[in-house]
Design a protein around this motif. Structure first.
Motif, PDB file in Angstrom:
ATOM      1  N   ILE A 121      -5.706   8.696   1.980  1.00  0.00           N
ATOM      2  CA  ILE A 121      -7.121   8.762   1.620  1.00  0.00           C
ATOM      3  C   ILE A 121      -7.965   8.041   2.671  1.00  0.00           C
ATOM      4  CG2 ILE A 121      -8.823   7.990  -0.083  1.00  0.00           C
ATOM      5  CD1 ILE A 121      -6.676   8.614  -2.218  1.00  0.00           C
ATOM      6  N   GLN A 144      -0.125   7.430  -0.348  1.00  0.00           N
ATOM      7  CA  GLN A 144      -1.280   8.196  -0.820  1.00  0.00           C
ATOM      8  C   GLN A 144      -2.592   7.467  -0.525  1.00  0.00           C
ATOM      9  OE1 GLN A 144       1.411   7.609  -2.790  1.00  0.00           O
ATOM     10  NE2 GLN A 144       2.300   9.668  -2.926  1.00  0.00           N
ATOM     11  N   THR A 145      -2.604   6.163  -0.710  1.00  0.00           N
ATOM     12  CA  THR A 145      -3.796   5.371  -0.422  1.00  0.00           C
ATOM     13  C   THR A 145      -4.107   5.385   1.069  1.00  0.00           C
ATOM     14  OG1 THR A 145      -3.202   3.940  -2.262  1.00  0.00           O
ATOM     15  CG2 THR A 145      -4.857   3.110  -0.732  1.00  0.00           C
ATOM     16  N   MET A 158       0.833  -1.170   0.000  1.00  0.00           N
ATOM     17  CA  MET A 158       0.000   0.000   0.000  1.00  0.00           C
ATOM     18  C   MET A 158       0.885   1.242   0.000  1.00  0.00           C
ATOM     19  SD  MET A 158      -3.192   0.251   2.566  1.00  0.00           S
ATOM     20  CE  MET A 158      -4.733  -0.214   1.879  1.00  0.00           C
ATOM     21  N   ASN A 159       0.611   2.160  -0.881  1.00  0.00           N
ATOM     22  CA  ASN A 159       1.443   3.363  -0.916  1.00  0.00           C
ATOM     23  C   ASN A 159       0.878   4.425   0.045  1.00  0.00           C
ATOM     24  OD1 ASN A 159      -0.807   4.148  -2.306  1.00  0.00           O
ATOM     25  ND2 ASN A 159       0.245   4.655  -4.187  1.00  0.00           N
TER      26      ASN A 159
END
Length: 99
Positions: A8, A4-5, A1-2
């Motif tokens: 969010i 940015q995710t 999972m990066n």
């Protein structure tokens, strides 16, 4: 999972907390203190403002453990582990509203 995710997901958790937090009624009652003069004091404006204040406060307060974690581990950049610490702190702040 990066990261940015994860960010969010963090925003979703903080928005949820803005609606269900036990602090919402307290901030709503304090509306004469934080409400600007040019905003009409309608019920919907007060509810949106209250929700926004609680959400942003959750986002900022939950960033403190992530910052401490980064400082203690000597990280130069924010990575997925730091973001998970931030998300975990936001979830912990949201739990009182869920229970």
């Amino acid at each position: 999972m990066n990261p940015q995710t994860i960010f969010i997901a963090l925003l979703g958790v903080t928005l949820l907390n803005g609606f269900i937090s036990p602090a919402v009624p307290l901030v709503f009652v304090m509306a004469p203190v934080w409400l600007p003069e040019f905003v009409p004091p309608t019920r919907i404006a007060l509810l949106y403002g209250t929700s926004l204040i609680v959400s942003v406060s959750t986002l900022m307060v939950s960033a403190v453990p992530a910052g401490i974690f980064e400082r203690l581990t000597g990280r130069q950049e924010t990575d997925a582990t730091s973001m998970f610490v931030w998300l975990g702190a936001a979830i912990l702040l949201t739990l009182p509203g869920l229970l």
